[in-house]
Motif scaffolding. Sequence first.
Motif, PDB file in Angstrom:
ATOM      1  N   ARG A  54       0.802  -1.235   0.000  1.00 15.57           N
ATOM      2  CA  ARG A  54       0.000   0.000   0.000  1.00 15.57           C
ATOM      3  C   ARG A  54       0.833   1.282   0.000  1.00 15.57           C
ATOM      4  O   ARG A  54       0.378   2.307  -0.444  1.00 15.57           O
ATOM      5  N   ASN A  55       2.085   1.210   0.471  1.00 15.60           N
ATOM      6  CA  ASN A  55       2.910   2.415   0.475  1.00 15.60           C
ATOM      7  C   ASN A  55       3.541   2.687  -0.891  1.00 15.60           C
ATOM      8  O   ASN A  55       4.188   3.686  -1.086  1.00 15.60           O
ATOM      9  N   ASP A  56       3.361   1.775  -1.850  1.00  9.87           N
ATOM     10  CA  ASP A  56       3.864   1.985  -3.199  1.00  9.87           C
ATOM     11  C   ASP A  56       2.765   2.660  -4.022  1.00  9.87           C
ATOM     12  O   ASP A  56       1.660   2.145  -4.136  1.00  9.87           O
ATOM     13  N   GLN A  57       3.077   3.777  -4.616  1.00  8.62           N
ATOM     14  CA  GLN A  57       2.066   4.583  -5.320  1.00  8.62           C
ATOM     15  C   GLN A  57       1.659   4.003  -6.676  1.00  8.62           C
ATOM     16  O   GLN A  57       0.628   4.379  -7.218  1.00  8.62           O
ATOM     17  N   ARG A  58       2.464   3.098  -7.240  1.00  5.57           N
ATOM     18  CA  ARG A  58       2.151   2.585  -8.575  1.00  5.57           C
ATOM     19  C   ARG A  58       0.920   1.681  -8.586  1.00  5.57           C
ATOM     20  O   ARG A  58       0.206   1.626  -9.573  1.00  5.57           O
ATOM     21  N   GLY A  59       0.695   0.956  -7.514  1.00  6.40           N
ATOM     22  CA  GLY A  59      -0.470   0.073  -7.436  1.00  6.40           C
ATOM     23  C   GLY A  59      -0.444  -1.055  -8.446  1.00  6.40           C
ATOM     24  O   GLY A  59      -1.482  -1.543  -8.871  1.00  6.40           O
ATOM     25  N   GLU A  60       0.755  -1.488  -8.842  1.00 12.10           N
ATOM     26  CA  GLU A  60       0.870  -2.538  -9.846  1.00 12.10           C
ATOM     27  C   GLU A  60       0.413  -3.887  -9.315  1.00 12.10           C
ATOM     28  O   GLU A  60       0.549  -4.191  -8.140  1.00 12.10           O
ATOM     29  N   LEU A  61      -0.085  -4.690 -10.219  1.00 11.43           N
ATOM     30  CA  LEU A  61      -0.484  -6.049  -9.911  1.00 11.43           C
ATOM     31  C   LEU A  61       0.761  -6.937  -9.957  1.00 11.43           C
ATOM     32  O   LEU A  61       1.452  -6.985 -10.970  1.00 11.43           O
ATOM     33  N   LEU A  62       1.071  -7.611  -8.862  1.00  8.60           N
ATOM     34  CA  LEU A  62       2.258  -8.456  -8.776  1.00  8.60           C
ATOM     35  C   LEU A  62       2.008  -9.897  -9.192  1.00  8.60           C
ATOM     36  O   LEU A  62       2.921 -10.600  -9.604  1.00  8.60           O
ATOM     37  N   GLY A  63       0.775 -10.359  -9.038  1.00 11.32           N
ATOM     38  CA  GLY A  63       0.483 -11.742  -9.369  1.00 11.32           C
ATOM     39  C   GLY A  63      -0.911 -12.127  -8.946  1.00 11.32           C
ATOM     40  O   GLY A  63      -1.714 -11.287  -8.527  1.00 11.32           O
ATOM     41  N   LEU A  64      -1.190 -13.402  -9.065  1.00  7.73           N
ATOM     42  CA  LEU A  64      -2.494 -13.943  -8.701  1.00  7.73           C
ATOM     43  C   LEU A  64      -2.278 -15.188  -7.866  1.00  7.73           C
ATOM     44  O   LEU A  64      -1.438 -16.032  -8.192  1.00  7.73           O
ATOM     45  N   CYS A  65      -3.028 -15.295  -6.779  1.00  6.13           N
ATOM     46  CA  CYS A  65      -2.998 -16.482  -5.932  1.00  6.13           C
ATOM     47  C   CYS A  65      -4.395 -17.098  -5.971  1.00  6.13           C
ATOM     48  O   CYS A  65      -5.377 -16.454  -5.591  1.00  6.13           O
ATOM     49  N   VAL A  66      -4.477 -18.330  -6.442  1.00  2.00           N
ATOM     50  CA  VAL A  66      -5.757 -19.044  -6.527  1.00  2.00           C
ATOM     51  C   VAL A  66      -5.679 -20.248  -5.597  1.00  2.00           C
ATOM     52  O   VAL A  66      -4.776 -21.078  -5.714  1.00  2.00           O
ATOM     53  N   THR A  67      -6.618 -20.318  -4.673  1.00  3.81           N
ATOM     54  CA  THR A  67      -6.715 -21.434  -3.739  1.00  3.81           C
ATOM     55  C   THR A  67      -8.039 -22.124  -4.016  1.00  3.81           C
ATOM     56  O   THR A  67      -9.084 -21.475  -4.019  1.00  3.81           O
ATOM     57  N   PHE A  68      -7.990 -23.421  -4.258  1.00  9.19           N
ATOM     58  CA  PHE A  68      -9.229 -24.142  -4.568  1.00  9.19           C
ATOM     59  C   PHE A  68      -9.135 -25.575  -4.082  1.00  9.19           C
ATOM     60  O   PHE A  68      -8.049 -26.098  -3.848  1.00  9.19           O
ATOM     61  N   SER A  69     -10.296 -26.188  -3.925  1.00  7.19           N
ATOM     62  CA  SER A  69     -10.330 -27.588  -3.511  1.00  7.19           C
ATOM     63  C   SER A  69     -11.037 -28.404  -4.584  1.00  7.19           C
ATOM     64  O   SER A  69     -11.903 -27.900  -5.300  1.00  7.19           O
ATOM     65  N   VAL A  70     -10.626 -29.642  -4.661  1.00  5.58           N
ATOM     66  CA  VAL A  70     -11.283 -30.623  -5.523  1.00  5.58           C
ATOM     67  C   VAL A  70     -11.426 -31.871  -4.671  1.00  5.58           C
ATOM     68  O   VAL A  70     -10.450 -32.564  -4.405  1.00  5.58           O
ATOM     69  N   VAL A  71     -12.624 -32.094  -4.174  1.00  4.07           N
ATOM     70  CA  VAL A  71     -12.992 -33.216  -3.319  1.00  4.07           C
ATOM     71  C   VAL A  71     -12.152 -33.242  -2.045  1.00  4.07           C
ATOM     72  O   VAL A  71     -12.446 -32.529  -1.116  1.00  4.07           O
ATOM     73  N   LYS A  72     -11.072 -34.004  -1.969  1.00  2.00           N
ATOM     74  CA  LYS A  72     -10.309 -34.184  -0.723  1.00  2.00           C
ATOM     75  C   LYS A  72      -8.952 -33.468  -0.724  1.00  2.00           C
ATOM     76  O   LYS A  72      -8.171 -33.636   0.197  1.00  2.00           O
ATOM     77  N   VAL A  73      -8.672 -32.689  -1.761  1.00  2.84           N
ATOM     78  CA  VAL A  73      -7.387 -32.014  -1.880  1.00  2.84           C
ATOM     79  C   VAL A  73      -7.599 -30.525  -2.132  1.00  2.84           C
ATOM     80  O   VAL A  73      -8.436 -30.143  -2.944  1.00  2.84           O
ATOM     81  N   ALA A  74      -6.835 -29.704  -1.416  1.00  2.00           N
ATOM     82  CA  ALA A  74      -6.834 -28.259  -1.661  1.00  2.00           C
ATOM     83  C   ALA A  74      -5.527 -27.917  -2.374  1.00  2.00           C
ATOM     84  O   ALA A  74      -4.473 -28.474  -2.057  1.00  2.00           O
ATOM     85  N   PHE A  75      -5.621 -27.040  -3.353  1.00  2.00           N
ATOM     86  CA  PHE A  75      -4.455 -26.571  -4.097  1.00  2.00           C
ATOM     87  C   PHE A  75      -4.319 -25.080  -3.894  1.00  2.00           C
ATOM     88  O   PHE A  75      -5.318 -24.360  -3.809  1.00  2.00           O
ATOM     89  N   GLN A  76      -3.085 -24.614  -3.880  1.00  2.00           N
ATOM     90  CA  GLN A  76      -2.827 -23.179  -3.883  1.00  2.00           C
ATOM     91  C   GLN A  76      -1.792 -22.928  -4.970  1.00  2.00           C
ATOM     92  O   GLN A  76      -0.713 -23.543  -4.970  1.00  2.00           O
ATOM     93  N   VAL A  77      -2.144 -22.043  -5.904  1.00  2.00           N
ATOM     94  CA  VAL A  77      -1.276 -21.741  -7.037  1.00  2.00           C
ATOM     95  C   VAL A  77      -0.958 -20.254  -7.001  1.00  2.00           C
ATOM     96  O   VAL A  77      -1.872 -19.421  -6.986  1.00  2.00           O
ATOM     97  N   LEU A  78       0.323 -19.929  -6.998  1.00  2.00           N
ATOM     98  CA  LEU A  78       0.767 -18.547  -7.086  1.00  2.00           C
ATOM     99  C   LEU A  78       1.367 -18.337  -8.468  1.00  2.00           C
ATOM    100  O   LEU A  78       2.303 -19.039  -8.859  1.00  2.00           O
TER     101      LEU A  78
END
Length: 182
Positions: free
Chosen positions: A81-105
């Motif tokens: 928040r202290n950076d004025q550019r406000g650039e998007l650095l990436g995407l983090c997606v966390t999801f589950s499929v039945v018995k497993v949760a995945f986290q992808v950065l």
Amino acid sequence: MRWLSSSTKRRRPVSGRLAGMCRAAKMAVLMDAIGDNIVPHGVGQGLEIHRQPHHGIRVWIAAYHDPNPLALVSRPIYMPRNDQRGELLGLCVTFSVVKVAFQVLIPFFDGNLAPLEDFRDSVLQIWPPSSPLLDWPPPLRFDQKSIQALAVRINDNREDVTMEVTLSVAERVRRAPSAEPE
């Protein structure tokens, strides 16, 4: 792909992780395409054409157990928040499929990732591989409520995040021997 077993856990060789990581990364890219569509086109194209992860992609897995087998949290990661550019650095997606949760950065810039909460060794990195064997199941499992804490462990510090998390003990389910045909 062969499973190596021990008395209480299954161990999966690293060689089979590339396919699992690619599937998880493809799911993250597809979920983004359905929603905000902020992931650069080359990330998905590289997965499809080269069957290799875009450099910098990180993938973790965790055990998941909930009556609702599907969960999804997609979080864009911005400059602090202290950076004025406000650039998007990436995407983090966390999801589950039945018995497993995945986290992808999916990072959009090169850089280092600060140490992350691993919830008492219950979140296991599968890409890039951190060890030759993967112990499964991990000691604790997530549910629909606690997966929210997993989703915010990669945080851009634009907001303070404090959560109380309760995880259940993950147990390996033993199957009864199948009856022999007569």
